[in-house]
Design a protein around this motif. Structure first.
Motif, PDB file in Angstrom:
ATOM      1  N   LEU A 216       0.823  -1.211   0.000  1.00  0.00           N
ATOM      2  CA  LEU A 216       0.000   0.000   0.000  1.00  0.00           C
ATOM      3  C   LEU A 216       0.860   1.265   0.000  1.00  0.00           C
ATOM      4  CD1 LEU A 216      -2.980   0.747  -0.037  1.00  0.00           C
ATOM      5  CD2 LEU A 216      -2.931   0.856   2.462  1.00  0.00           C
ATOM      6  N   ASP A 217       2.073   1.169   0.525  1.00  0.00           N
ATOM      7  CA  ASP A 217       2.968   2.330   0.551  1.00  0.00           C
ATOM      8  C   ASP A 217       3.427   2.738  -0.840  1.00  0.00           C
ATOM      9  OD1 ASP A 217       2.766   2.457   3.277  1.00  0.00           O
ATOM     10  OD2 ASP A 217       4.647   1.397   3.682  1.00  0.00           O
ATOM     11  N   ASN A 218       3.155   1.902  -1.852  1.00  0.00           N
ATOM     12  CA  ASN A 218       3.511   2.272  -3.221  1.00  0.00           C
ATOM     13  C   ASN A 218       2.576   3.325  -3.807  1.00  0.00           C
ATOM     14  OD1 ASN A 218       5.817   0.586  -3.652  1.00  0.00           O
ATOM     15  ND2 ASN A 218       4.460  -1.184  -3.832  1.00  0.00           N
ATOM     16  N   ILE A 219       1.445   3.581  -3.133  1.00  0.00           N
ATOM     17  CA  ILE A 219       0.546   4.655  -3.557  1.00  0.00           C
ATOM     18  C   ILE A 219       1.121   5.974  -3.052  1.00  0.00           C
ATOM     19  CG2 ILE A 219      -1.784   5.594  -3.433  1.00  0.00           C
ATOM     20  CD1 ILE A 219      -1.723   2.987  -4.865  1.00  0.00           C
ATOM     21  N   PRO A 220       1.389   6.934  -3.934  1.00  0.00           N
ATOM     22  CA  PRO A 220       1.961   8.205  -3.473  1.00  0.00           C
ATOM     23  C   PRO A 220       1.020   8.949  -2.533  1.00  0.00           C
ATOM     24  CG  PRO A 220       1.240   8.369  -5.760  1.00  0.00           C
ATOM     25  CD  PRO A 220       1.134   6.924  -5.390  1.00  0.00           C
ATOM     26  N   ALA A 221       1.587   9.606  -1.534  1.00  0.00           N
ATOM     27  CA  ALA A 221       0.773  10.348  -0.569  1.00  0.00           C
ATOM     28  C   ALA A 221       0.097  11.548  -1.207  1.00  0.00           C
ATOM     29  CB  ALA A 221       1.646  10.799   0.602  1.00  0.00           C
TER      30      ALA A 221
ATOM     31  N   PHE B  74      -0.314  -4.184  -4.293  1.00  0.00           N
ATOM     32  CA  PHE B  74       0.062  -2.978  -5.021  1.00  0.00           C
ATOM     33  C   PHE B  74       1.547  -3.064  -5.364  1.00  0.00           C
ATOM     34  CE2 PHE B  74      -3.668  -1.815  -2.637  1.00  0.00           C
ATOM     35  CZ  PHE B  74      -4.381  -0.989  -3.494  1.00  0.00           C
ATOM     36  N   GLY B  75       1.866  -3.026  -6.645  1.00  0.00           N
ATOM     37  CA  GLY B  75       3.245  -3.109  -7.078  1.00  0.00           C
ATOM     38  C   GLY B  75       3.933  -1.756  -7.047  1.00  0.00           C
ATOM     39  N   GLU B  76       5.226  -1.765  -7.278  1.00  0.00           N
ATOM     40  CA  GLU B  76       5.988  -0.520  -7.331  1.00  0.00           C
ATOM     41  C   GLU B  76       5.555   0.304  -8.538  1.00  0.00           C
ATOM     42  OE1 GLU B  76      10.120  -1.380  -7.295  1.00  0.00           O
ATOM     43  OE2 GLU B  76      10.084  -2.317  -5.304  1.00  0.00           O
ATOM     44  N   PRO B  77       5.584   1.638  -8.415  1.00  0.00           N
ATOM     45  CA  PRO B  77       5.175   2.500  -9.533  1.00  0.00           C
ATOM     46  C   PRO B  77       6.020   2.254 -10.773  1.00  0.00           C
ATOM     47  CG  PRO B  77       5.345   3.765  -7.494  1.00  0.00           C
ATOM     48  CD  PRO B  77       5.930   2.412  -7.199  1.00  0.00           C
ATOM     49  N   LEU B  78       5.361   2.252 -11.913  1.00  0.00           N
ATOM     50  CA  LEU B  78       6.039   2.104 -13.197  1.00  0.00           C
ATOM     51  C   LEU B  78       6.216   3.493 -13.804  1.00  0.00           C
ATOM     52  CD1 LEU B  78       4.002  -0.919 -14.609  1.00  0.00           C
ATOM     53  CD2 LEU B  78       6.195  -0.974 -13.416  1.00  0.00           C
TER      54      LEU B  78
END
Length: 276
Positions: A26-31, A174-178
């Protein structure tokens, strides 16, 4: 306000209690800041479960049929989708689909999170199908990262055709941002759009563990229903408008490869005209 109240006070706590969703990454979603959340699509309930677990509001592109129903049920459904931050997505192709993507672009330009199902429709059998290039076009034009998310087990909770859900645990990864910023100056290149889309689908395949099928899910659904193929089933939103008319033209370029094998595949004759 309705979205916040339902998520935090009414619907959210009940769903979390009943379905006990587990979440990874979930931390892969930007704040803050704009991003696209690209998800596999196993169930109608995907659009309910996933936004509940993301701290920020997520605006989804949902099929336009949910907003045009008649009678009491149709009006209630349309009201629910509008009040839960969902936008109508016209999947018929051409200018109508392009206009729907423009609505998604407005969300991104405002710094929001936009949820997209690149497959364009729910999987008919639990496998992962070829993505449509609308997600790539938006990511490249807006210059935003794409966060892949794999929904796990939602097809068992609410299979296609089932109205009342089964109570069982679901999950999401949730995967790492592409980052596709290196291709931003090629946002209108059809081959680049296909490559970016295939990269996203490849990541979804790894996260979800689904078998990949290099065919559009909408086409497979028609075949399973015994109906003839229609061009709209394989349609995608197009990269480049016709300069003279401002209308979108049909893409007949071949796709460079498949997420599963990396081998060349041919684009459907319908080309790329409608949304994912």
């Amino acid at each position: 306000m309705f979205y916040w109240v339902m998520k935090r006070i009414f619907l959210g706590p009940v769903i979390k209690l009943l379905f006990r969703p587990w979440v990874k990454g979930l931390d892969n979603i930007p704040a803050q800041g704009a991003a696209i959340i690209a998800s596999n699509h196993l169930s109608f309930s995907d659009s309910i479960f996933m936004p509940l677990m993301v701290r920020r509001p997520v605006v989804f592109l949902a099929k336009s049929e949910y907003f045009t129903g008649t009678g009491i049920k149709g009006r209630l459904t349309a009201a629910f989708f509008r009040l839960t931050n969902q936008l109508p997505m016209d999947r018929s192709g051409g200018a109508a689909s392009a206009a729907s993507l423009n609505a998604g672009m407005e969300v991104l330009n405002a710094g929001g999170l936009l949820g997209i199902y690149p497959e364009g429709t729910r999987s008919p059998d639990g496998r992962l199908y070829r993505g449509k290039v609308g997600v790539a076009r938006l990511a490249l034009q807006a210059g935003v990262p794409v966060i892949p998310v794999a929904m796990i087990g939602t097809d068992k909770v609410q299979p296609i055709g089932k109205r009342l859900p089964n109570i069982r645990r679901i999950g999401m990864i949730f995967g790492e941002p592409l980052d596709f910023s290196e291709h931003r100056d090629q946002a209108d290149d059809r081959i680049v759009q296909r490559k970016v889309t295939d990269d996203i689908m490849a990541r979804l395949m790894r996260l979800s563990g689904q078998e990949y099928v290099d065919e559009y899910a909408a086409v497979v659904k028609l075949r399973l229903a015994g109906k003839p193929d229609v061009p709209q089933a394989a349609a995608e939103p197009l990269a480049a408008p016709v300069a003279a008319q401002g209308e979108f033209v049909q893409d007949e370029a071949a796709a460079p490869g498949s997420p599963a094998s990396g081998s060349p595949v041919e684009e459907d004759d319908a080309g790329s005209q409608a949304a994912g």
